[in-house]
Write a protein that holds these residues in place. Structure first.
Motif, PDB file in Angstrom:
ATOM      1  N   VAL A 249      43.474 -37.333  73.461  1.00  0.00           N
ATOM      2  CA  VAL A 249      44.289 -36.157  73.777  1.00  0.00           C
ATOM      3  C   VAL A 249      44.063 -35.701  75.219  1.00  0.00           C
ATOM      4  N   ALA A 250      45.165 -35.347  75.892  1.00  0.00           N
ATOM      5  CA  ALA A 250      45.082 -34.669  77.188  1.00  0.00           C
ATOM      6  C   ALA A 250      45.866 -33.365  77.046  1.00  0.00           C
ATOM      7  N   VAL A 251      45.228 -32.259  77.380  1.00  0.00           N
ATOM      8  CA  VAL A 251      45.887 -30.949  77.243  1.00  0.00           C
ATOM      9  C   VAL A 251      46.386 -30.515  78.621  1.00  0.00           C
ATOM     10  N   LYS A 252      47.668 -30.170  78.682  1.00  0.00           N
ATOM     11  CA  LYS A 252      48.259 -29.734  79.952  1.00  0.00           C
ATOM     12  C   LYS A 252      47.676 -28.394  80.389  1.00  0.00           C
ATOM     13  N   GLU A 253      47.662 -28.171  81.695  1.00  0.00           N
ATOM     14  CA  GLU A 253      47.175 -26.881  82.196  1.00  0.00           C
ATOM     15  C   GLU A 253      48.192 -25.798  81.899  1.00  0.00           C
ATOM     16  N   HIS A 254      47.690 -24.564  81.857  1.00  0.00           N
ATOM     17  CA  HIS A 254      48.558 -23.426  81.580  1.00  0.00           C
ATOM     18  C   HIS A 254      48.617 -22.540  82.818  1.00  0.00           C
ATOM     19  N   SER A 255      49.767 -21.868  83.047  1.00  0.00           N
ATOM     20  CA  SER A 255      49.891 -21.053  84.256  1.00  0.00           C
ATOM     21  C   SER A 255      49.142 -19.722  84.132  1.00  0.00           C
ATOM     22  N   LEU A 256      48.809 -19.292  82.919  1.00  0.00           N
ATOM     23  CA  LEU A 256      48.122 -18.003  82.744  1.00  0.00           C
ATOM     24  C   LEU A 256      46.672 -18.145  82.283  1.00  0.00           C
ATOM     25  N   PHE A 257      46.394 -19.222  81.556  1.00  0.00           N
ATOM     26  CA  PHE A 257      45.085 -19.326  80.915  1.00  0.00           C
ATOM     27  C   PHE A 257      44.299 -20.533  81.426  1.00  0.00           C
ATOM     28  N   THR A 258      42.983 -20.358  81.473  1.00  0.00           N
ATOM     29  CA  THR A 258      42.113 -21.523  81.643  1.00  0.00           C
ATOM     30  C   THR A 258      41.085 -21.475  80.523  1.00  0.00           C
ATOM     31  N   ARG A 259      40.550 -22.641  80.221  1.00  0.00           N
ATOM     32  CA  ARG A 259      39.685 -22.719  79.063  1.00  0.00           C
ATOM     33  C   ARG A 259      38.265 -23.106  79.474  1.00  0.00           C
ATOM     34  N   HIS A 260      37.279 -22.440  78.862  1.00  0.00           N
ATOM     35  CA  HIS A 260      35.874 -22.832  79.041  1.00  0.00           C
ATOM     36  C   HIS A 260      35.279 -22.907  77.660  1.00  0.00           C
ATOM     37  N   GLY A 261      35.050 -24.098  77.166  1.00  0.00           N
ATOM     38  CA  GLY A 261      34.614 -24.243  75.777  1.00  0.00           C
ATOM     39  C   GLY A 261      35.707 -23.690  74.882  1.00  0.00           C
ATOM     40  N   ASP A 262      35.349 -22.797  73.993  1.00  0.00           N
ATOM     41  CA  ASP A 262      36.361 -22.209  73.112  1.00  0.00           C
ATOM     42  C   ASP A 262      36.885 -20.871  73.662  1.00  0.00           C
ATOM     43  N   ASP A 263      36.299 -20.423  74.788  1.00  0.00           N
ATOM     44  CA  ASP A 263      36.776 -19.162  75.383  1.00  0.00           C
ATOM     45  C   ASP A 263      37.948 -19.436  76.319  1.00  0.00           C
ATOM     46  N   VAL A 264      38.821 -18.433  76.417  1.00  0.00           N
ATOM     47  CA  VAL A 264      39.994 -18.543  77.284  1.00  0.00           C
ATOM     48  C   VAL A 264      39.920 -17.432  78.326  1.00  0.00           C
ATOM     49  N   TYR A 265      40.106 -17.793  79.596  1.00  0.00           N
ATOM     50  CA  TYR A 265      40.099 -16.812  80.671  1.00  0.00           C
ATOM     51  C   TYR A 265      41.520 -16.528  81.114  1.00  0.00           C
ATOM     52  N   CYS A 266      41.768 -15.242  81.420  1.00  0.00           N
ATOM     53  CA  CYS A 266      43.065 -14.857  81.958  1.00  0.00           C
ATOM     54  C   CYS A 266      42.820 -13.902  83.118  1.00  0.00           C
ATOM     55  N   GLU A 267      43.354 -14.246  84.291  1.00  0.00           N
ATOM     56  CA  GLU A 267      43.242 -13.353  85.444  1.00  0.00           C
ATOM     57  C   GLU A 267      44.326 -12.303  85.320  1.00  0.00           C
ATOM     58  N   VAL A 268      43.913 -11.020  85.258  1.00  0.00           N
ATOM     59  CA  VAL A 268      44.897  -9.951  85.064  1.00  0.00           C
ATOM     60  C   VAL A 268      44.941  -9.074  86.321  1.00  0.00           C
ATOM     61  N   PRO A 269      46.053  -9.095  87.081  1.00  0.00           N
ATOM     62  CA  PRO A 269      46.141  -8.212  88.240  1.00  0.00           C
ATOM     63  C   PRO A 269      46.509  -6.793  87.790  1.00  0.00           C
ATOM     64  N   PHE A 317      33.669 -24.148  63.672  1.00  0.00           N
ATOM     65  CA  PHE A 317      32.619 -23.157  63.898  1.00  0.00           C
ATOM     66  C   PHE A 317      33.198 -21.926  64.584  1.00  0.00           C
ATOM     67  N   GLY A 318      33.943 -21.148  63.871  1.00  0.00           N
ATOM     68  CA  GLY A 318      34.420 -19.872  64.385  1.00  0.00           C
ATOM     69  C   GLY A 318      35.505 -19.987  65.431  1.00  0.00           C
ATOM     70  N   GLN A 319      35.557 -18.956  66.252  1.00  0.00           N
ATOM     71  CA  GLN A 319      36.661 -18.805  67.181  1.00  0.00           C
ATOM     72  C   GLN A 319      36.134 -18.278  68.500  1.00  0.00           C
ATOM     73  N   GLY A 320      36.669 -18.770  69.623  1.00  0.00           N
ATOM     74  CA  GLY A 320      36.262 -18.277  70.936  1.00  0.00           C
ATOM     75  C   GLY A 320      36.891 -16.923  71.247  1.00  0.00           C
ATOM     76  N   ASP A 321      36.562 -16.409  72.440  1.00  0.00           N
ATOM     77  CA  ASP A 321      37.053 -15.088  72.858  1.00  0.00           C
ATOM     78  C   ASP A 321      38.040 -15.231  74.009  1.00  0.00           C
ATOM     79  N   LEU A 322      38.780 -14.163  74.245  1.00  0.00           N
ATOM     80  CA  LEU A 322      39.603 -14.093  75.459  1.00  0.00           C
ATOM     81  C   LEU A 322      38.840 -13.234  76.460  1.00  0.00           C
ATOM     82  N   LEU A 323      38.723 -13.714  77.696  1.00  0.00           N
ATOM     83  CA  LEU A 323      38.107 -12.925  78.743  1.00  0.00           C
ATOM     84  C   LEU A 323      39.155 -12.572  79.780  1.00  0.00           C
TER      85      LEU A 323
END
Ligand SMILES: [Zn+2]
Ligand SMILES: [Zn+2]
Length: 369
Positions: A249-269, A317-323
């Protein structure tokens, strides 16, 4: 040296041999004919070179395909056709002896063997990785020829036993004190010869076919995740078990989110006033919108964690967080009224209101006093 040779014959493998088989045959022969083991034997050195030349082509999927099709390993380029074969004893030497002492030997071409494993690269969207998805994939692969049922012989005819090796697929010869067994050159180690080849598969016993499969991609996969579909690789030879199919599997990049492990980062202006006064904002998550409250005085770089709004763990094993990572945007265009108000604001700025600015200039002052 330069006349046309049959590389399969040199390595004693059949034309449908799996890459693994070719590698094994090469190692075995290269070890046998290595000049270090046959000092002063020019014939052994020639054989060693021929083995290397054959493996440089058959050991490389692209060159092998060209060789199968055209009888050479690529477009003819006057004598440099096998450019990356090094007749010296550099990297090839290392390759020969890797795993040498643990090597198995004595397998004849007659035995049934397992079909090749296949790899399929599948690209999916970021959201699909979060929720899981079912995908249809079409894989080209070799299947048992329906006309001859894999025997390679024309219907009504039978493969005959090779007279050279009496069906064993191996010939013996003496070398010094040793008796050495080598795959038979006449039948290419098969032990049998197809005199009337099946026309559908040209005697290979296998035909190219396309197969459509539905692959269930579990939620939480990431780039590099490998899914094994047991038994969906190429069919085995002479009744051997099929190989496996690996979907990578190759997962395409997203314009709003980046992933670190199971956590998802979103830059919010946020705007200058939202940051200063505090605000309630609607932010995106991979599962829809969510409300985020930022307190008055929020700075650039502040992170807010929303539990359970990240990726599900692929192993359950559970669910990651949104940061949500805050970025304060300073206004770039001011109307006359805004400018007027900001100028009034500037006159009222105090050191308590901007502790970082104040702290910085206090340190500068101390440095030069
Ligand atoms: Zn056939
Ligand atoms: Zn034979």
């Amino acid at each position: 040296m330069s006349q046309k040779r049959d590389y399969y014959q040199i390595l004693g493998v059949s034309p449908e041999a799996a890459p693994d088989e070719i590698k094994k045959a090469y190692r075995k022969l290269a070890q046998l004919h290595h000049p270090d083991k046959n000092p002063g034997d020019a014939a052994a050195e020639d054989r060693f070179k021929a083995i290397g030349e054959a493996y440089a082509v058959l050991g490389d999927a692209e060159k092998r395909e060209a060789y199968d099709r055209f009888g050479t390993a690529g477009p003819a380029r006057g004598g440099e056709g096998f450019g990356d074969f090094d007749p010296g004893f550099g990297s090839i030497f290392d390759d020969i002896f890797e795993g040498f002492f643990g090597g198995r030997s004595g397998r004849t071409g007659r035995s049934a063997h397992r079909g090749a494993d296949l790899r399929y690269n599948l690209e999916i969207r970021f959201e699909e990785a979060a929720t899981g998805v079912e995908k249809e994939i079409v894989i080209p692969r070799l299947e048992t020829c329906a006309t001859c049922r894999g025997s390679g012989a024309k219907p009504g005819s039978q493969p005959t036993v090779c007279k050279n090796c009496r069906g064993t697929g191996q010939v013996r010869f003496s070398q010094g004190f040793l008796t050495v067994s080598q795959p038979c050159g006449r039948c290419r180690g098969e032990g049998r010869i197809v005199e009337h080849p099946c026309q559908t598969c040209r005697g290979l016993g296998q035909t190219k076919a396309e197969r459509t499969l539905t692959v269930k991609i579990p939620a939480g996969v990431e780039t590099g995740t490998r899914l094994k579909l047991a038994g969906e690789g190429e069919v085995g030879v002479r009744g051997g078990p099929p190989g496996d199919l690996y979907v990578v599997v190759a997962v395409k990049e997203h314009s709003l989110f980046t992933r670190h492990g199971d956590d998802v980062y979103c830059e919010v202006p946020v705007s200058f006033s939202q940051a200063a006064l505090g605000a309630q904002i609607e932010i995106p998550t991979i599962s829809g919108r969510a409300t985020l409250k930022i307190p008055p005085g929020t700075q650039t770089g502040a992170e807010f964690r929303m539990r359970g709004k990240g990726f599900p763990n692929v192993r359950g094993f559970g669910q990651g967080d949104l940061l949500a990572r805050i970025f304060v945007e300073v206004p770039m265009h001011l109307s006359a009224k805004q400018r007027d108000l900001l100028e009034q604001f500037a006159k009222l700025e105090s050191s308590e209101g901007s502790p970082l600015v104040q702290g910085f200039w206090d340190k500068v002052k101390a440095l030069f006093e």
